[in-house]
Design an enzyme around this catalytic site. Structure first.
Site, PDB file in Angstrom:
ATOM      1  N   GLU A  89      -2.315  23.058 -10.964  1.00 28.70           N
ATOM      2  CA  GLU A  89      -1.647  22.894 -12.254  1.00 28.70           C
ATOM      3  C   GLU A  89      -0.993  24.206 -12.659  1.00 28.70           C
ATOM      4  O   GLU A  89      -1.592  25.277 -12.517  1.00 28.70           O
ATOM      5  CB  GLU A  89      -2.639  22.488 -13.347  1.00 28.70           C
ATOM      6  N   TYR A 122       2.963  20.239 -20.534  1.00 31.23           N
ATOM      7  CA  TYR A 122       4.058  19.856 -21.432  1.00 31.23           C
ATOM      8  C   TYR A 122       3.758  20.324 -22.844  1.00 31.23           C
ATOM      9  O   TYR A 122       2.608  20.307 -23.278  1.00 31.23           O
ATOM     10  CB  TYR A 122       4.202  18.334 -21.411  1.00 31.23           C
ATOM     11  N   ARG A 150      -3.285  12.025 -24.426  1.00 32.29           N
ATOM     12  CA  ARG A 150      -3.093  11.971 -25.871  1.00 32.29           C
ATOM     13  C   ARG A 150      -2.587  13.303 -26.370  1.00 32.29           C
ATOM     14  O   ARG A 150      -1.662  13.387 -27.154  1.00 32.29           O
ATOM     15  CB  ARG A 150      -4.394  11.612 -26.594  1.00 32.29           C
ATOM     16  N   GLY A 151      -3.217  14.397 -25.934  1.00 33.19           N
ATOM     17  CA  GLY A 151      -2.876  15.730 -26.420  1.00 33.19           C
ATOM     18  C   GLY A 151      -3.847  16.158 -27.512  1.00 33.19           C
ATOM     19  O   GLY A 151      -4.549  15.332 -28.117  1.00 33.19           O
ATOM     20  N   ASP A 152      -3.896  17.444 -27.747  1.00 33.39           N
ATOM     21  CA  ASP A 152      -4.841  18.005 -28.717  1.00 33.39           C
ATOM     22  C   ASP A 152      -4.286  17.921 -30.131  1.00 33.39           C
ATOM     23  O   ASP A 152      -3.122  18.248 -30.377  1.00 33.39           O
ATOM     24  CB  ASP A 152      -5.140  19.469 -28.384  1.00 33.39           C
ATOM     25  N   HIS A 174     -15.905  13.074 -23.642  1.00 34.82           N
ATOM     26  CA  HIS A 174     -14.860  13.479 -24.583  1.00 34.82           C
ATOM     27  C   HIS A 174     -15.503  13.810 -25.926  1.00 34.82           C
ATOM     28  O   HIS A 174     -16.363  13.064 -26.410  1.00 34.82           O
ATOM     29  CB  HIS A 174     -13.842  12.344 -24.747  1.00 34.82           C
ATOM     30  N   ALA A 193      -4.405   7.889 -25.364  1.00 32.51           N
ATOM     31  CA  ALA A 193      -3.689   7.966 -24.091  1.00 32.51           C
ATOM     32  C   ALA A 193      -3.512   6.580 -23.477  1.00 32.51           C
ATOM     33  O   ALA A 193      -2.496   6.300 -22.826  1.00 32.51           O
ATOM     34  CB  ALA A 193      -4.429   8.882 -23.129  1.00 32.51           C
ATOM     35  N   HIS A 219       3.160  16.324 -16.979  1.00 30.26           N
ATOM     36  CA  HIS A 219       2.272  15.945 -18.080  1.00 30.26           C
ATOM     37  C   HIS A 219       3.101  15.350 -19.219  1.00 30.26           C
ATOM     38  O   HIS A 219       4.219  15.806 -19.484  1.00 30.26           O
ATOM     39  CB  HIS A 219       1.535  17.170 -18.625  1.00 30.26           C
TER      40      HIS A 219
END
Length: 293
Positions: A16, A48, A107-109, A147, A123, A77
């Site tokens: 990554e 991203y 989903r993202g933070d 999670h 997500a 991403h």
């Protein structure tokens, strides 16, 4: 090439990277790629900017160049937090036109105190949207230590099964420092009928700042062996860097020996660390690939 197909052939080793920040010299990332692609990774994922941030166009360009200029499979991403369906479609259209086949749907933070408005709550909503409207290979994230927003481990596995049912064909784990979490998690996925490849996400921890960030953002547990390493080498940056690399190599060695489908190395754009780790485990990957064939 679709990442899910690579697992049929071998034990996967992937990387990554993240694009340069807006305003930074973009040539730097290509120097990084020059130093990483001679490892011959099976694919490289590109992070991203969340919520349709300015880094998005760079992500698409870099992911496309990884394939076109370097001949390496890429994955882009896509965090959906704050995105409308139209915004997501615009991004996905651009990715499709750029020849990208693999999407890591996230989903993202959420920012602290932030409640972004968009059309995707999870997500899995993005995964469903992609499957219904496009022909991308979809990758999803998973969490060996559960999670942080899940009600329980069982609830987390249930939601992961839903991601797979909606179209995710390959999973990559959040980083972890204790392999026992991965092994317990993997057993639960088998019981739940999750039958897609699961790559172990490994981040070499080489400085105190990384450690503090991991604990605060990811809720990663620091096992006794890791804490002992910190106590011994924490005041010596060079020694801590070497110890962190050695710790990651030990983790990967154990995982490959146990038959993991693949390793996804969070490089933090550090070519030296990536090379040192790959050089140490390359022969194990080759042997494991031969056994898998």
């Amino acid at each position: 090439m679709r990442t899910a197909d690579i697992f049929k052939e071998k034990t996967v080793f992937s990387l990554e990277i993240f694009p340069p920040k807006p305003g930074a010299d973009e040539s730097v990332i290509y120097k990084t790629l020059d130093g990483l692609t001679d490892i011959c990774p099976d694919f490289i994922s590109v992070t991203y900017g969340a919520g349709g941030g300015k880094n998005g166009s760079r992500t698409i360009g870099i992911a496309s160049d990884i394939q076109q200029l370097y001949g390496v499979t890429s994955a882009a991403h896509l965090p959906c937090i704050g995105l409308t369906k139209q915004q997501a479609a615009d991004i996905l259209d651009s990715m499709q036109k750029s020849g990208i086949e693999n999407i890591l749907a996230l989903r993202g933070d959420r920012g602290e105190g932030d409640t972004p408005h968009g059309d995707f709550e999870h997500a899995s909503d993005l995964i469903t949207f992609i499957r219904e409207n496009y022909d991308f290979n979809i990758i999803a994230a998973c969490y060996p230590e559960v999670h942080p927003e899940s009600a329980s481990a069982a609830d987390d596995i249930k939601h992961l099964r839903y991601k797979v049912d909606q179209g995710a064909s390959h999973l990559i784990t959040q980083l972890f420092l204790d392999n026992e979490y991965f092994y317990r998690f993997y057993e639960k996925t088998l019981i739940a009928g999750i039958d897609v490849p699961i790559e172990a996400g490994i981040m070499p921890v080489t400085n105190r700042r990384q450690i503090e960030r991991m604990v605060s953002l990811c809720g990663v547990e620091l096992p006794k062996k890791f804490r002992q390493m910190l106590d011994r080498y924490g005041d010596d940056p060079v020694a801590l860097r070497d110890a962190g690399i050695a710790y990651a190599i030990d983790q990967i060695t154990d995982l490959i020996t146990d038959g993991v489908s693949g390793i996804h190395l969070y490089t933090m754009n550090d070519t030296d660390i990536a090379h040192r780790i790959y050089d140490a485990v390359q022969s194990l990957i080759m042997v494991s690939t031969g056994m898998r064939a």
